[in-house]
Design a protein around this motif. Structure first.
Motif, PDB file in Angstrom:
ATOM      1  N   ILE A   1      -6.222  12.050  42.157  1.00  0.00           N
ATOM      2  CA  ILE A   1      -6.580  11.029  43.446  1.00  0.00           C
ATOM      3  C   ILE A   1      -5.913   9.896  43.376  1.00  0.00           C
ATOM      4  CG2 ILE A   1      -8.824  12.461  42.998  1.00  0.00           C
ATOM      5  CD1 ILE A   1      -9.622   9.695  41.754  1.00  0.00           C
ATOM      6  N   SER A   2      -5.952   9.071  44.215  1.00  0.00           N
ATOM      7  CA  SER A   2      -4.842   7.592  44.858  1.00  0.00           C
ATOM      8  C   SER A   2      -5.959   6.086  44.736  1.00  0.00           C
ATOM      9  CB  SER A   2      -3.565   7.687  45.297  1.00  0.00           C
ATOM     10  OG  SER A   2      -4.391   8.458  47.300  1.00  0.00           O
ATOM     11  N   HIS A   3      -6.421   5.362  44.590  1.00  0.00           N
ATOM     12  CA  HIS A   3      -6.789   4.978  45.322  1.00  0.00           C
ATOM     13  C   HIS A   3      -6.185   3.497  46.131  1.00  0.00           C
ATOM     14  CE1 HIS A   3      -8.694   5.091  40.947  1.00  0.00           C
ATOM     15  NE2 HIS A   3      -9.142   4.625  41.109  1.00  0.00           N
ATOM     16  N   GLU A   4      -6.539   3.569  47.265  1.00  0.00           N
ATOM     17  CA  GLU A   4      -5.719   2.449  48.447  1.00  0.00           C
ATOM     18  C   GLU A   4      -5.842   1.411  48.502  1.00  0.00           C
ATOM     19  OE1 GLU A   4      -4.729   4.885  52.110  1.00  0.00           O
ATOM     20  OE2 GLU A   4      -4.105   6.883  50.790  1.00  0.00           O
ATOM     21  N   LEU A   5      -5.690   0.272  48.139  1.00  0.00           N
ATOM     22  CA  LEU A   5      -6.117  -1.034  48.621  1.00  0.00           C
ATOM     23  C   LEU A   5      -6.883  -1.847  49.434  1.00  0.00           C
ATOM     24  CD1 LEU A   5      -6.781  -3.896  47.342  1.00  0.00           C
ATOM     25  CD2 LEU A   5      -4.070  -4.344  47.876  1.00  0.00           C
ATOM     26  N   HIS A   6      -7.958  -2.016  49.576  1.00  0.00           N
ATOM     27  CA  HIS A   6      -9.697  -2.193  50.842  1.00  0.00           C
ATOM     28  C   HIS A   6      -9.507  -0.964  51.849  1.00  0.00           C
ATOM     29  CE1 HIS A   6      -8.255  -6.842  49.897  1.00  0.00           C
ATOM     30  NE2 HIS A   6      -6.866  -5.720  50.456  1.00  0.00           N
ATOM     31  N   ARG A   7      -9.131   0.064  50.990  1.00  0.00           N
ATOM     32  CA  ARG A   7     -10.057   1.613  51.908  1.00  0.00           C
ATOM     33  C   ARG A   7     -10.451   2.511  50.959  1.00  0.00           C
ATOM     34  NH1 ARG A   7      -6.023   4.795  54.177  1.00  0.00           N
ATOM     35  NH2 ARG A   7      -7.767   5.386  55.152  1.00  0.00           N
ATOM     36  N   GLY A   8     -10.309   2.778  49.809  1.00  0.00           N
ATOM     37  CA  GLY A   8     -10.831   2.845  48.878  1.00  0.00           C
ATOM     38  C   GLY A   8      -9.893   4.602  48.311  1.00  0.00           C
ATOM     39  N   VAL A   9     -10.577   5.539  48.011  1.00  0.00           N
ATOM     40  CA  VAL A   9      -9.909   6.362  47.252  1.00  0.00           C
ATOM     41  C   VAL A   9     -10.302   7.799  47.493  1.00  0.00           C
ATOM     42  CG1 VAL A   9     -10.561   8.236  44.832  1.00  0.00           C
ATOM     43  CG2 VAL A   9     -11.539   5.530  44.384  1.00  0.00           C
ATOM     44  N   PHE A  10      -8.413   8.597  47.631  1.00  0.00           N
ATOM     45  CA  PHE A  10      -8.937   9.518  48.050  1.00  0.00           C
ATOM     46  C   PHE A  10      -8.065  10.695  47.482  1.00  0.00           C
ATOM     47  CE2 PHE A  10      -8.408   6.401  51.095  1.00  0.00           C
ATOM     48  CZ  PHE A  10      -8.510   6.466  52.540  1.00  0.00           C
ATOM     49  N   VAL A  11      -7.905  11.793  47.493  1.00  0.00           N
ATOM     50  CA  VAL A  11      -7.095  12.894  47.781  1.00  0.00           C
ATOM     51  C   VAL A  11      -5.925  12.197  47.510  1.00  0.00           C
ATOM     52  CG1 VAL A  11      -7.204  16.009  47.133  1.00  0.00           C
ATOM     53  CG2 VAL A  11      -9.617  14.568  47.227  1.00  0.00           C
ATOM     54  N   ARG A  12      -5.141  12.646  46.872  1.00  0.00           N
ATOM     55  CA  ARG A  12      -3.576  12.914  47.453  1.00  0.00           C
ATOM     56  C   ARG A  12      -3.031  13.489  47.494  1.00  0.00           C
ATOM     57  NH1 ARG A  12       0.170  12.421  43.405  1.00  0.00           N
ATOM     58  NH2 ARG A  12       1.212  11.973  44.212  1.00  0.00           N
ATOM     59  N   LYS A  13      -2.215  13.459  48.621  1.00  0.00           N
ATOM     60  CA  LYS A  13      -1.114  14.584  49.366  1.00  0.00           C
ATOM     61  C   LYS A  13      -0.033  14.675  48.925  1.00  0.00           C
ATOM     62  CE  LYS A  13       0.790  15.479  53.571  1.00  0.00           C
ATOM     63  NZ  LYS A  13       1.282  14.699  54.937  1.00  0.00           N
ATOM     64  N   LEU A  14       0.870  15.395  48.125  1.00  0.00           N
ATOM     65  CA  LEU A  14       1.726  15.974  47.222  1.00  0.00           C
ATOM     66  C   LEU A  14       2.758  15.589  47.903  1.00  0.00           C
ATOM     67  CD1 LEU A  14      -0.296  17.197  45.567  1.00  0.00           C
ATOM     68  CD2 LEU A  14       1.190  18.228  44.299  1.00  0.00           C
ATOM     69  N   SER A  15       3.661  15.173  47.050  1.00  0.00           N
ATOM     70  CA  SER A  15       5.322  14.885  47.895  1.00  0.00           C
ATOM     71  C   SER A  15       6.134  15.694  47.861  1.00  0.00           C
ATOM     72  CB  SER A  15       5.977  13.900  47.780  1.00  0.00           C
ATOM     73  OG  SER A  15       5.970  13.668  45.858  1.00  0.00           O
ATOM     74  N   ARG A  16       7.075  16.416  48.135  1.00  0.00           N
ATOM     75  CA  ARG A  16       8.077  17.473  47.889  1.00  0.00           C
ATOM     76  C   ARG A  16       9.148  16.746  46.653  1.00  0.00           C
ATOM     77  NH1 ARG A  16      14.018  18.287  47.020  1.00  0.00           N
ATOM     78  NH2 ARG A  16      15.098  19.770  47.259  1.00  0.00           N
ATOM     79  N   VAL A  17       8.868  15.873  45.830  1.00  0.00           N
ATOM     80  CA  VAL A  17       9.038  15.384  44.788  1.00  0.00           C
ATOM     81  C   VAL A  17       7.950  15.581  43.685  1.00  0.00           C
ATOM     82  CG1 VAL A  17       9.373  13.600  42.706  1.00  0.00           C
ATOM     83  CG2 VAL A  17      10.169  13.295  44.857  1.00  0.00           C
ATOM     84  N   ASP A  18       6.857  15.710  43.707  1.00  0.00           N
ATOM     85  CA  ASP A  18       5.531  16.019  43.082  1.00  0.00           C
ATOM     86  C   ASP A  18       5.618  17.544  42.788  1.00  0.00           C
ATOM     87  OD1 ASP A  18       4.065  13.653  42.146  1.00  0.00           O
ATOM     88  OD2 ASP A  18       3.601  14.272  44.858  1.00  0.00           O
ATOM     89  N   VAL A  19       6.032  18.473  44.078  1.00  0.00           N
ATOM     90  CA  VAL A  19       5.808  19.768  44.036  1.00  0.00           C
ATOM     91  C   VAL A  19       7.458  20.573  42.445  1.00  0.00           C
ATOM     92  CG1 VAL A  19       6.718  21.859  44.740  1.00  0.00           C
ATOM     93  CG2 VAL A  19       4.848  19.983  45.995  1.00  0.00           C
ATOM     94  N   LEU A  20       8.487  19.376  42.455  1.00  0.00           N
ATOM     95  CA  LEU A  20       9.131  20.191  41.713  1.00  0.00           C
ATOM     96  C   LEU A  20       8.517  20.016  40.376  1.00  0.00           C
ATOM     97  CD1 LEU A  20      12.353  18.606  43.844  1.00  0.00           C
ATOM     98  CD2 LEU A  20      11.452  21.001  43.369  1.00  0.00           C
ATOM     99  N   GLU A  21       8.295  18.828  39.745  1.00  0.00           N
ATOM    100  CA  GLU A  21       7.445  18.322  38.990  1.00  0.00           C
ATOM    101  C   GLU A  21       6.652  19.392  38.574  1.00  0.00           C
ATOM    102  OE1 GLU A  21       6.641  14.306  38.464  1.00  0.00           O
ATOM    103  OE2 GLU A  21       9.020  13.995  38.620  1.00  0.00           O
ATOM    104  N   VAL A  22       5.682  19.214  38.842  1.00  0.00           N
ATOM    105  CA  VAL A  22       4.199  20.581  38.652  1.00  0.00           C
ATOM    106  C   VAL A  22       5.225  22.044  38.575  1.00  0.00           C
ATOM    107  CG1 VAL A  22       2.826  21.335  39.665  1.00  0.00           C
ATOM    108  CG2 VAL A  22       2.515  19.051  40.004  1.00  0.00           C
ATOM    109  N   TYR A  23       6.292  22.165  39.396  1.00  0.00           N
ATOM    110  CA  TYR A  23       6.702  23.768  39.112  1.00  0.00           C
ATOM    111  C   TYR A  23       7.310  23.490  37.962  1.00  0.00           C
ATOM    112  CZ  TYR A  23       4.361  26.462  42.970  1.00  0.00           C
ATOM    113  OH  TYR A  23       3.506  26.733  43.683  1.00  0.00           O
ATOM    114  N   SER A  24       8.033  23.092  37.193  1.00  0.00           N
ATOM    115  CA  SER A  24       9.031  22.386  36.674  1.00  0.00           C
ATOM    116  C   SER A  24       8.110  22.638  34.940  1.00  0.00           C
ATOM    117  CB  SER A  24       9.231  21.667  36.159  1.00  0.00           C
ATOM    118  OG  SER A  24      10.903  21.290  37.469  1.00  0.00           O
TER     119      SER A  24
END
Length: 228
Positions: free
Chosen positions: A74-97
């Motif tokens: 999840i991520s905290h967005e200023l003045h908006r709240g808490v949201f389930v994250r959307k992964l980036s390409r870098v996230d996927v590469l790190e997770v799969y490693s």
């Protein structure tokens, strides 16, 4: 962004939350709901609605948010709240490693008579049945259950917990695929082949099958995310 009726969701899937370690238990509930596709990327986790639906204090919920933010779910967005994250390409590469490091080793060391192979095969069977119903969300859930079962064969709570966190992120990455059927369907027989290879006592061969499998999945997901 997706709007979720938390009251309806947790009425259908009522979690058991006890007073001790409430923050950790709430985090586990939300992690499971993310991993099973009930909370897709972009879902706003409204504090008041969630606290009421789960019958927990806001302090416990905030502790759960802190833990899940640390896990990059999840991520905290200023003045908006808490949201389930959307992964980036870098996230996927790190997770799969990390997945390749853990899962290939788990399969390479899994004996043919390990009880977790039964759980892995059950997940494959459930995925095959879900595919016949065209229920690709359930196929995704059972796909990840298959991988978790194999990691659980290691017998380490810490490794299993790490895997659950990684697979929750993987579930978020699945949403980047425009055609769930085209993406998921080919992996069902590959899951069965890995399990059957393990059952025949050929763990080294199964480990290489898993390595190829994860490399292919990583390439597909990273390519999809690279186009966004």
């Amino acid at each position: 962004m997706p709007e979720i009726d938390f009251v309806e969701l947790f009425a259908r899937k009522r979690p058991e939350i006890q007073r001790s370690g409430t923050g950790e238990m709430v985090a586990a509930v939300l992690r499971q709901r993310i991993g099973e596709g009930d909370l897709p990327p972009g879902t706003q986790l409204a504090e008041e609605a969630l606290a009421e639906s789960l019958h927990v204090s806001r302090n416990s919920l905030r502790e759960a948010f802190r833990l899940l933010a640390h896990e990059r779910l999840i991520s905290h967005e200023l003045h908006r709240g808490v949201f389930v994250r959307k992964l980036s390409r870098v996230d996927v590469l790190e997770v799969y490693s990390a997945r390749i490091f853990i899962e290939v080793a788990a399969v390479a060391n899994c004996p043919a008579d390990h009880r977790q192979l039964e759980s892995a095969l059950h997940a494959v069977g459930q995925a095959e049945e879900a595919a016949l119903r065209q229920d690709w969300s359930r196929v995704a859930t059972e796909n990840l259950a298959f991988h978790q079962a194999l990691v659980d064969s290691v017998g380490s709570k810490r490794i299993s917990e790490t895997s659950r966190q990684l697979l929750a992120e993987v579930r978020l990455a699945f949403y980047s695929m425009a055609d769930s059927k085209a993406f998921l369907a080919p992996y069902i027989p590959r899951n069965r082949l890995i399990a059957q290879t393990l059952l025949s006592g050929r763990s080294a061969e199964a480990a290489e099958l898993m390595r190829d499998y994860l490399n292919d999945s990583r390439e597909q997901l990273s390519e999809a995310l690279g186009l966004e």
